[in-house]
Design a protein around this motif. Structure first.
Motif, short mmCIF file in Angstrom:
data_model
loop_
_atom_site.label_atom_id
_atom_site.label_comp_id
_atom_site.label_asym_id
_atom_site.label_seq_id
_atom_site.Cartn_x
_atom_site.Cartn_y
_atom_site.Cartn_z
N UNK A 570 0.81 -1.21 0.00
CA UNK A 570 0.00 0.00 0.00
C UNK A 570 0.84 1.25 0.00
N UNK A 571 2.14 1.08 0.25
CA UNK A 571 3.07 2.21 0.31
C UNK A 571 3.95 2.31 -0.93
N UNK A 572 4.19 1.18 -1.61
CA UNK A 572 5.12 1.16 -2.74
C UNK A 572 4.65 0.16 -3.78
N UNK A 573 5.02 0.42 -5.06
CA UNK A 573 4.72 -0.52 -6.13
C UNK A 573 5.99 -1.17 -6.66
N UNK A 628 -3.01 0.05 -3.89
CA UNK A 628 -2.36 -1.20 -4.26
C UNK A 628 -2.55 -1.51 -5.74
N UNK A 629 -1.45 -1.79 -6.42
CA UNK A 629 -1.46 -2.31 -7.80
C UNK A 629 -0.72 -3.63 -7.91
N UNK A 650 -11.56 -10.06 3.77
CA UNK A 650 -11.77 -8.63 3.59
C UNK A 650 -10.81 -8.05 2.55
N UNK A 651 -9.56 -8.41 2.69
CA UNK A 651 -8.54 -7.85 1.80
C UNK A 651 -8.70 -8.38 0.38
N UNK A 652 -9.02 -9.66 0.28
CA UNK A 652 -9.23 -10.26 -1.04
C UNK A 652 -10.35 -9.55 -1.78
N UNK A 653 -11.45 -9.34 -1.10
CA UNK A 653 -12.59 -8.68 -1.74
C UNK A 653 -12.29 -7.23 -2.08
N UNK A 654 -11.56 -6.56 -1.19
CA UNK A 654 -11.19 -5.18 -1.48
C UNK A 654 -10.27 -5.10 -2.69
N UNK A 655 -9.34 -6.03 -2.80
CA UNK A 655 -8.44 -6.04 -3.96
C UNK A 655 -9.21 -6.30 -5.24
N UNK A 660 -7.32 -5.22 -8.70
CA UNK A 660 -5.98 -5.79 -8.56
C UNK A 660 -6.05 -7.29 -8.81
N UNK A 661 -5.05 -7.84 -9.50
CA UNK A 661 -4.96 -9.28 -9.71
C UNK A 661 -4.72 -9.94 -8.36
#
Length: 702
Positions: A570-573, A628-629, A650-655, A660-661
């Motif tokens: 969430x801070x860097x790609x 997030x990418x 939660x995180x999976x659904x948000x992605x 996001x893949x």
């Protein structure tokens, strides 16, 4: 992460498949074309493979049975039952002779030698239930002592070797709230009865939903008979037991208060009379006392004690109570390190103990005045999956020490320490499985924090056949805890990653244990925070070495490492792909679904979660999901109650909503300790590598 630790928080022949084939199985045939395996030209043919996981052996629970003989639990992996088996072996420290102590088919636990040296108590499964047994060293005969429905634990001998004490769960079934259900007609099939819960601690990671009841103390004569229960009441009486010198009393620690479950770091030392079952309080100090252990002369009681200041990371002290005067002396306050095992010297003039320091487990002695002397010994070698600190030791009557070694490329063996002499290695358990393998070399990595110039310890595993003139993909592997420590130790997960052609780096960022309370509490009510910066500094330090392909950086971690992985993307790609294992994604939901919620809400949070929801959100990886990418896989056990799988969901659904893949791997039946079964460790690492291989940029890509 989030393992129960006194100093911080309540927070392994077989498969004839290639590593490539296993990776394909883990992700599914439909995904096979997307996977790219490392070039066979760059990896030797004798690399470590996934099925080698079942070939590892470990040393546990060493103890002297006489001045020249040590017995220990030789733990190995059973490919048929997918479990760790434990057999007793013995080694002569003078001749080096090494052979089984009890039959090779005996899977034993908790072996404990009697004070007179004539008997060995242990537990062994009988028809699926652990039962207490005795083994007579003179006649080589064994006998079963119990036939109970619950497992005996904390086996403890009386000083005269006539009695065994142990703890055992005692169920107290609760009456249902509603008991007026009408009778079912004959042959009717109704829904199951509702479950009524009103306990604070109603489920536990690795244990599931808990039955009503408590651990209580029992005694049993060595001649056999019926175990007799000594303690009762609505309080747990588990943990370390210790007989008084006259064998009339048993010391133990317990939280004797009605609301003990809401006060997770509360306990005092009590003693219970073996004859009358009368209970008396021994200590009354603010903060928890635990692990009472009587000195050989019977004059002193050693125990651990924590000055509880509601900090997320706190180091306890080793203390001694003089039983006659009642005076208490804190022995290790000046050390400021997490304490491990301790044993009395046979002359009762002091103790030998282990402690964590800079990612290693070390040994020291302390006298009754608190004078500490470190020993030139590092113990370890018992970590299975990841390179966590570990280790065990035992002390002979004349002061010799046997300990589990801490090598970088194999699990630990048993070694002998004698003052003024070179250490002697007593076992060599894994040469048959690993000596012919090309293993990853583990090197130290010096890192300086860009935030405040603190030194950050880190280590790098270089893949087999490493060539510094070439470029390699990098995996950053982050430890859990967060108040825990990695070190320069063998770890199967690290070695398997390196065997697939990756440089792997791991470290102890701020917040890690083994560096003192100040370092640990840099993340107190502030996690994650600059520990992220430390991790990025670690990645940069490896890149500066010149052998890392900066287009192929990957990141993963479990538990607290899962938190930091999600926070980092969430801070860097900069990372090509991430695997977030058993994470906390939303501190608010975690605080009210985790099994140890009374601890987390009081020690990791400034107030009840609903009163500090804004602060919790600012530290939640979910708050950064819009940034997030990075292609991200979630990996969690379906029976994880420490960091419940709902966090991963939660995180999976948000992605997915973010475009996001993303993928989710759910490990059936696994609790927070996914690698507790060898096949699960293989599944974990196999899925991680396969995910990274999918997104790794080939040098031929445009």
């Amino acid at each position: 992460m989030f393992a129960s630790r006194f100093a911080s928080c309540p927070l392994r022949k077989g498969l004839n498949l290639t590593s490539t084939a296993l990776s394909l199985l883990f992700l599914g045939v439909s995904q096979a074309n997307a996977l790219q395996q490392p070039s066979s030209d760059s990896i030797p043919s004798n690399i470590l493979s996934y099925n080698d996981t079942f070939n590892l052996e470990f040393v546990a629970n060493p103890q002297f049975i006489d001045k020249e003989t040590v017995i220990y639990a030789r733990q190995s992996m059973d490919v048929m039952t997918d479990s760790r088996q434990s057999r007793l072996w013995q080694v002569n420290i003078k001749s080096g002779e090494h052979r089984p102590f009890i039959g090779l088919d005996e899977n034993l636990s908790q072996a404990t030698l009697s004070p007179n040296g004539k008997m060995l108590a242990y537990t062994k499964s009988v028809k699926g239930r652990a039962q207490l047994h005795l083994y007579y060293l003179d006649t080589l005969q064994s006998v079963r002592l119990t036939n109970t429905s619950e497992a005996p634990r904390q086996l403890t001998w009386s000083h005269d070797s006539k009695t065994l004490a142990f703890t055992q769960f005692t169920e107290e079934k609760q009456k249902p709230l509603f008991s007026e259900m009408p009778s079912k007609p004959k042959g009717a099939k109704w829904a199951e009865q509702a479950t009524y819960i009103d306990a604070v601690q109603y489920r536990g990671d690795g244990r599931g939903y808990l039955r009503d009841g408590f651990d209580q103390i029992f005694v049993l004569p060595v001649e056999g008979g019926t175990p007799r229960q000594l303690t009762t009441g609505k309080f747990p009486s588990g943990g370390t037991l210790s007989f008084s010198k006259d064998n009339d009393w048993i010391y133990f620690a317990t939280p004797q208060r009605e609301d003990y479950a809401l006060h997770p770091l509360f306990s005092d030392i009590y003693k219970v009379n073996v004859n009358t079952a009368a209970v008396e309080q021994v200590t009354d100090i603010d903060g928890p006392e635990g692990r009472p252990t009587l000195s050989p002369d019977g004059k002193y009681l050693a125990f651990t004690q924590l000055n509880d200041r509601k900090l997320s990371y706190q180091n306890g002290d080793l203390a001694v109570l003089e039983l006659k005067s009642g005076d208490i002396t804190r022995l290790t306050t000046s050390l400021d390190r997490s304490l491990g095992k301790f044993e009395w010297r046979k002359d009762s003039r002091g103790l030998i103990f282990s402690y964590l320091d800079h990612g290693e487990t070390k040994l020291a002695t302390v006298n009754l005045k608190g004078d500490i002397k470190t020993l030139d010994v590092s113990v370890g070698g018992q970590a299975f999956g990841r390179p966590y600190t570990s280790g065990d030791f035992a002390v002979s009557d004349k002061g010799d020490i046997v300990y589990t070694t801490a090598p970088r490329t194999t699990p630990g063996d048993l070694a002998l320490f004698r003052k003024g002499k070179d250490d002697t290695q007593l076992t060599n358990l894994n040469s048959d499985a690993l000596a012919h393998k090309a293993l990853a070399e583990v090197q130290d990595l010096a890192v300086t924090s860009s935030i405040d110039e603190r030194a950050i310890d880190a280590w790098v595993a270089l893949p087999p056949g490493f060539d510094s003139s070439k470029k390699y993909p990098l995996i950053l592997e982050i430890h859990g805890g967060p108040h825990a420590a990695y070190g320069p130790h063998f770890a199967m997960e690290i070695q398997l990653m390196a065997a697939q052609g990756y440089v792997v780096v791991w470290s102890n960022p701020r917040g890690s244990s083994s560096y003192g309370e100040d370092f640990g509490n840099l993340i107190h009510h502030n996690y994650p925070s600059e520990d992220y910066n430390d991790l990025m500094d670690v990645v940069d330090a490896v890149i500066e070495k010149g052998y890392v392909d900066t287009d192929n950086l990957f990141i993963t971690g479990g538990s607290g490492g899962g938190v930091l992985t999600a926070w980092s993307i969430g801070k860097t790609d900069r990372f090509k792909a991430a695997v977030v294992a058993k994470p906390v994604i939303n501190w608010m939901s975690f605080a009210l679904t985790a099994d140890a919620y009374p601890f987390f809400s009081q020690y990791w949070m400034a107030d009840m979660p609903w009163n500090v929801a804004d602060k919790l959100w600012k530290r939640s990886p979910l708050s950064l999901v819009g940034n997030v990418t990075t292609p991200t896989m979630l990996l969690t056990g379906e029976a994880d109650y420490r960091t419940p799988i709902s966090e991963s969901e939660q995180y999976y659904q948000a992605l997915k909503l973010q475009g996001v893949d993303a993928a989710m791997v759910r490990i059936p039946g696994a609790s927070h300790g996914i690698a507790s079964r060898p096949s699960r460790l293989i599944q974990k690492v196999g899925n991680i590598i396969a995910w990274f291989e999918r997104y790794k940029k080939d040098e031929n890509d445009e």
